[in-house]
Design an enzyme around this catalytic site. Structure first.
Site, PDB file in Angstrom:
ATOM      1  N   ASP A  23      -4.089 -36.008 -23.413  1.00 44.82           N
ATOM      2  CA  ASP A  23      -4.738 -34.847 -24.006  1.00 44.82           C
ATOM      3  C   ASP A  23      -5.503 -34.083 -22.941  1.00 44.82           C
ATOM      4  O   ASP A  23      -5.913 -34.649 -21.924  1.00 44.82           O
ATOM      5  CB  ASP A  23      -5.668 -35.261 -25.145  1.00 44.82           C
ATOM      6  CG  ASP A  23      -6.803 -36.188 -24.695  1.00 44.82           C
ATOM      7  OD1 ASP A  23      -6.532 -37.113 -23.904  1.00 44.82           O
ATOM      8  OD2 ASP A  23      -7.958 -35.997 -25.131  1.00 44.82           O
ATOM      9  N   GLU A  75      -8.976 -39.093 -25.092  1.00 47.96           N
ATOM     10  CA  GLU A  75     -10.034 -39.380 -24.120  1.00 47.96           C
ATOM     11  C   GLU A  75     -11.016 -38.235 -23.996  1.00 47.96           C
ATOM     12  O   GLU A  75     -12.224 -38.458 -23.821  1.00 47.96           O
ATOM     13  CB  GLU A  75      -9.419 -39.694 -22.749  1.00 47.96           C
ATOM     14  CG  GLU A  75     -10.404 -40.246 -21.732  1.00 47.96           C
ATOM     15  CD  GLU A  75     -11.197 -39.180 -20.963  1.00 47.96           C
ATOM     16  OE1 GLU A  75     -12.234 -39.526 -20.366  1.00 47.96           O
ATOM     17  OE2 GLU A  75     -10.756 -38.002 -20.976  1.00 47.96           O
TER      18      GLU A  75
END
Length: 365
Positions: free
Chosen positions: A72, A133
């Site tokens: 991400d 994350e």
């Protein structure tokens, strides 16, 4: 490698776009389809993307080497077209997530794949690719800690720092949301009846920001704020978010207790605080230092003078494993600069050397 990484960067995958993140997971899984790698895909939760667990290497009782990467990014959909197209200028490969951290995830996956094919790993290998994350790993922290607890060493592919240096310690991270409630009123005819939530929030923010203590390694920052309903209305609500970074577990506990105990400066207001310390500090223990020296020796064999940086303020999934006492090395990804900005780039010249170092670590640790 440049062609492959460029294709990854061309897939926009902000954390809250499960579709974009899952496209990245598709590409990563396909990349190892022709290698002796076991692929486990875990469905996403809470509206987020899936998680990949890749396994390779010998089947033995040895503790595995765990590689941590996230797919991400912080850049919203449309950044690629509007502000940060994939392009090469000299040694710089620009694009959303090129530096943080698709470059590191890509080079590590290529190394993982080649070591799996060659059958040269001394220990079992586990590669975890996560979707969340950038927002604190809310759905994957337990998995990271479960896999980390059983690992012999953890290698994190966050970007390199300051010309290729790796990370051996990080600050702990706290995230808090504060809601201030006052009393609404017409700002013209009933001004005295109102209690301005924005004004009370401003008082609280000045106090919170005043806790920053650079010598102590503590920073506090209010990065988001919203409040009010109309220009001519005394605002009933104001909300803001607080980011706290600490150098020690004790400081984290103290500041968490302080934040959760926050009180209004006036009884006409109500202050509500949620959140807590999201990532524990990642300390440079003797075990981490010993792992770094082993990595430094392996790098020297490749002609790389590997150095590390002093404690960095940014957190990563390495904070979780380091806090468990598992030797952890971070910042093993691509070199470059501009993380989380519209000038983000990775250095093309660092791809092959960093991939070779990762392969050497996977083979010999």
């Amino acid at each position: 490698m440049v062609e492959g990484l460029s294709a990854w960067i061309s897939i926009e995958s902000p954390t809250h776009s499960a579709e974009g993140v899952n496209r990245m997971m598709d590409v990563a899984a396909a990349a190892v389809a022709d290698a002796p790698v076991e692929v486990e895909r875990l469905p996403g939760r809470e509206g987020l993307g899936d998680t990949l667990v890749l396994r390779a290497g010998p089947v033995s009782n040895e503790k595995p080497i765990l590689v941590l990467s996230h797919l991400d990014t912080v850049h919203p959909i449309g950044t690629l077209e509007r502000d940060l197209p994939v392009r090469i200028e000299g040694d710089r490969l620009y694009g959303p997530g090129s530096y943080d951290m698709k470059g590191g995830a890509y080079l590590a996956l290529m190394a993982f794949k080649e070591v799996a094919r060659a059958g040269t790993a001394r220990r079992p290998l586990v590669f975890l690719l996560t979707p969340d994350e950038e927002i604190g790993s809310p759905t994957t922290r337990t998995l990271i800690e479960d896999l980390g607890q059983g690992a012999g060493a953890v290698l994190v592919t966050e970007p390199a720092r300051d010309g290729g240096k790796i990370v051996t310690s990080r600050k702990g991270v706290g995230r808090f949301d504060v809601t201030v409630e006052g009393r609404p009123a017409h700002s013209g005819s009933r001004h005295a009846d109102g209690r301005n939530a924005i004004r009370e929030a401003a008082r609280q923010i000045l106090t919170i920001e005043g806790l920053t203590d650079y010598p102590r390694g503590v920073t506090t920052s209010v990065g988001l704020i919203s409040g009010g309903t109309a220009m001519n209305t005394i605002p009933q609500f104001c909300r803001f978010s607080v980011d706290i970074r600490v150098a020690s577990v004790a400081d984290g506990a103290e500041l968490q207790a302080w934040m959760l105990g926050l009180k209004a400066t006036d009884p006409d207001f109500k202050v509500t605080v949620t959140g807590g310390m999201n990532r524990p500090p990642y300390e440079r223990t003797p075990e981490v230092a010993a792992l770094f020296e082993r990595a430094r020796a392996l790098a020297a064999d490749l002609g790389i003078d590997l150095q590390d940086v002093p404690r960095t303020g940014g957190g990563s999934d390495g904070n979780f494993t380091a806090a468990l006492g598992v030797p952890t090395l971070d910042g093993l990804g691509i070199d470059g600069d501009g993380a989380h900005t519209l000038q983000e780039y990775g250095l093309v010249s660092s791809l092959v050397p960093r991939a070779r170092l990762m392969a050497s670590l996977l083979e010999t640790l």
